[in-house]
Design a protein around this motif. Sequence first.
Motif, PDB file in Angstrom:
ATOM      1  N   THR A   8       0.831  -1.202   0.000  1.00  0.00           N
ATOM      2  CA  THR A   8       0.000   0.000   0.000  1.00  0.00           C
ATOM      3  C   THR A   8       0.865   1.250   0.000  1.00  0.00           C
ATOM      4  O   THR A   8       1.907   1.288   0.688  1.00  0.00           O
ATOM      5  CB  THR A   8      -0.917   0.037   1.238  1.00  0.00           C
ATOM      6  N   ALA A  10       2.063   4.709   1.317  1.00  0.00           N
ATOM      7  CA  ALA A  10       2.093   5.106   2.725  1.00  0.00           C
ATOM      8  C   ALA A  10       0.882   5.945   3.114  1.00  0.00           C
ATOM      9  O   ALA A  10       0.373   5.829   4.237  1.00  0.00           O
ATOM     10  CB  ALA A  10       3.389   5.870   3.016  1.00  0.00           C
ATOM     11  N   THR A  13      -2.296   3.550   3.737  1.00  0.00           N
ATOM     12  CA  THR A  13      -2.204   2.416   4.663  1.00  0.00           C
ATOM     13  C   THR A  13      -3.271   2.471   5.738  1.00  0.00           C
ATOM     14  O   THR A  13      -3.886   1.446   6.071  1.00  0.00           O
ATOM     15  CB  THR A  13      -0.803   2.356   5.295  1.00  0.00           C
ATOM     16  N   ASP A  14      -3.500   3.651   6.306  1.00  0.00           N
ATOM     17  CA  ASP A  14      -4.503   3.758   7.382  1.00  0.00           C
ATOM     18  C   ASP A  14      -5.888   3.358   6.879  1.00  0.00           C
ATOM     19  O   ASP A  14      -6.640   2.684   7.596  1.00  0.00           O
ATOM     20  CB  ASP A  14      -4.537   5.193   7.922  1.00  0.00           C
ATOM     21  N   VAL A  17      -5.943  -0.441   6.585  1.00  0.00           N
ATOM     22  CA  VAL A  17      -6.008  -1.082   7.899  1.00  0.00           C
ATOM     23  C   VAL A  17      -7.413  -0.961   8.478  1.00  0.00           C
ATOM     24  O   VAL A  17      -7.950  -1.918   9.057  1.00  0.00           O
ATOM     25  CB  VAL A  17      -4.960  -0.474   8.847  1.00  0.00           C
ATOM     26  N   VAL A  31       1.411  -4.973   9.990  1.00  0.00           N
ATOM     27  CA  VAL A  31       1.762  -3.800   9.180  1.00  0.00           C
ATOM     28  C   VAL A  31       3.259  -3.556   9.306  1.00  0.00           C
ATOM     29  O   VAL A  31       3.776  -3.389  10.409  1.00  0.00           O
ATOM     30  CB  VAL A  31       0.984  -2.548   9.632  1.00  0.00           C
ATOM     31  N   PRO A  33       5.777  -0.887   8.055  1.00  0.00           N
ATOM     32  CA  PRO A  33       5.957   0.403   7.368  1.00  0.00           C
ATOM     33  C   PRO A  33       7.244   0.429   6.541  1.00  0.00           C
ATOM     34  O   PRO A  33       8.308   0.024   7.009  1.00  0.00           O
ATOM     35  CB  PRO A  33       6.010   1.409   8.522  1.00  0.00           C
ATOM     36  N   GLY A  41       6.269   1.419  -0.626  1.00  0.00           N
ATOM     37  CA  GLY A  41       5.132   1.590   0.274  1.00  0.00           C
ATOM     38  C   GLY A  41       5.242   0.684   1.481  1.00  0.00           C
ATOM     39  O   GLY A  41       6.317   0.166   1.806  1.00  0.00           O
ATOM     40  N   ASP A  42       4.122   0.479   2.133  1.00  0.00           N
ATOM     41  CA  ASP A  42       4.065  -0.361   3.322  1.00  0.00           C
ATOM     42  C   ASP A  42       3.582  -1.764   2.938  1.00  0.00           C
ATOM     43  O   ASP A  42       2.834  -1.936   1.974  1.00  0.00           O
ATOM     44  CB  ASP A  42       3.109   0.242   4.355  1.00  0.00           C
ATOM     45  N   VAL A  44       1.353  -4.877   4.160  1.00  0.00           N
ATOM     46  CA  VAL A  44       0.280  -5.245   5.073  1.00  0.00           C
ATOM     47  C   VAL A  44      -0.073  -6.710   4.842  1.00  0.00           C
ATOM     48  O   VAL A  44      -0.335  -7.112   3.705  1.00  0.00           O
ATOM     49  CB  VAL A  44      -0.966  -4.351   4.869  1.00  0.00           C
TER      50      VAL A  44
END
Length: 309
Positions: A8, A10, A13-14, A17, A31, A33, A41-42, A44
């Motif tokens: 995802t 950055a 990401t929230d 999630v 997760v 980071p 990106g991150d 997950v």
Amino acid sequence: MLHLRLITPADRTDEVVRLIEGTVGTAHLVVLPGAARDPAGDLVLCDVAREAGDELISGLRRLGLDETGSIAVEDIDLSLSRRADRAEKEAPGEGADAVLWEGLTDATHEESTLSFTYVAFITLATMIAACGVVLDNAILIVGAMAVGPEFGPLAGICTALVRRQPRLAWRSLIALLVGFAAAMALTAGFSVFMHAVGLFSKAQLEADRPNTGFIYAPDWFSLVVAVLAGIAGTLSLTSAKSGALVGVAISVTTVPAAANAAVALVYGDTDQTARSSEQLLLNLLGIVVAGTLTLLAQKYFWARQRQRP
């Protein structure tokens, strides 16, 4: 259970999630980071009950993650976790009844692509069946049925009709028609060669064939078996029970009918050619109609099941 590996951006990401945490039937959320490099990106990770998988994957696609990042899904063969057990109990419905529409579309897209390998398999299957019809050998007919890859494009047509995806429908239809046309043409040439070396003869084709005569004798049972095979094949795809596809393959006479038509055409037996072609079309039609109706029924009953408290 299904395992999801997501990349995802950055700044998204929230949202991802929150979507995972708000989906009933998820577990083992991780997760990392900045762990992803291409695309950046991150990372997950999470597990989700099969019953909730389609809803979660559709939500991730609505967030555009398939375009800005990555969505990878794989089956978990074994998961020893109380949290996973609880997630499966919380998710509505039964995992065996759930349909992963994105996975089904992707699988049928791959199986319905006109490729060298696809044409090679359907041609080899038709040639094996040609030997079977000339020798009146049921074992060769069963082997040819098992080798034939034609259920992939048929499933692609069914999926495309239900999901209203004309591009997948055309791709599947082209693979089906071109594949059978090429296989029959090459099998006709194969038959000419086998006749030249004295291994095929018109007398063998037109002799009494108690083991393979049904191939050019279409009747109501041909349609009934094709419909039942279409239902079974569709259920095997949507429930991930791919082993059942072998049984489906050897229950319909698509490839043997095509082979019989090609050999009969070489020997000028227009009656067998016509009746074999009728058998082929009857089986193809029965599978497509049955497969499409099965998917529509699954879609309807699954929606009703998810609405129950």
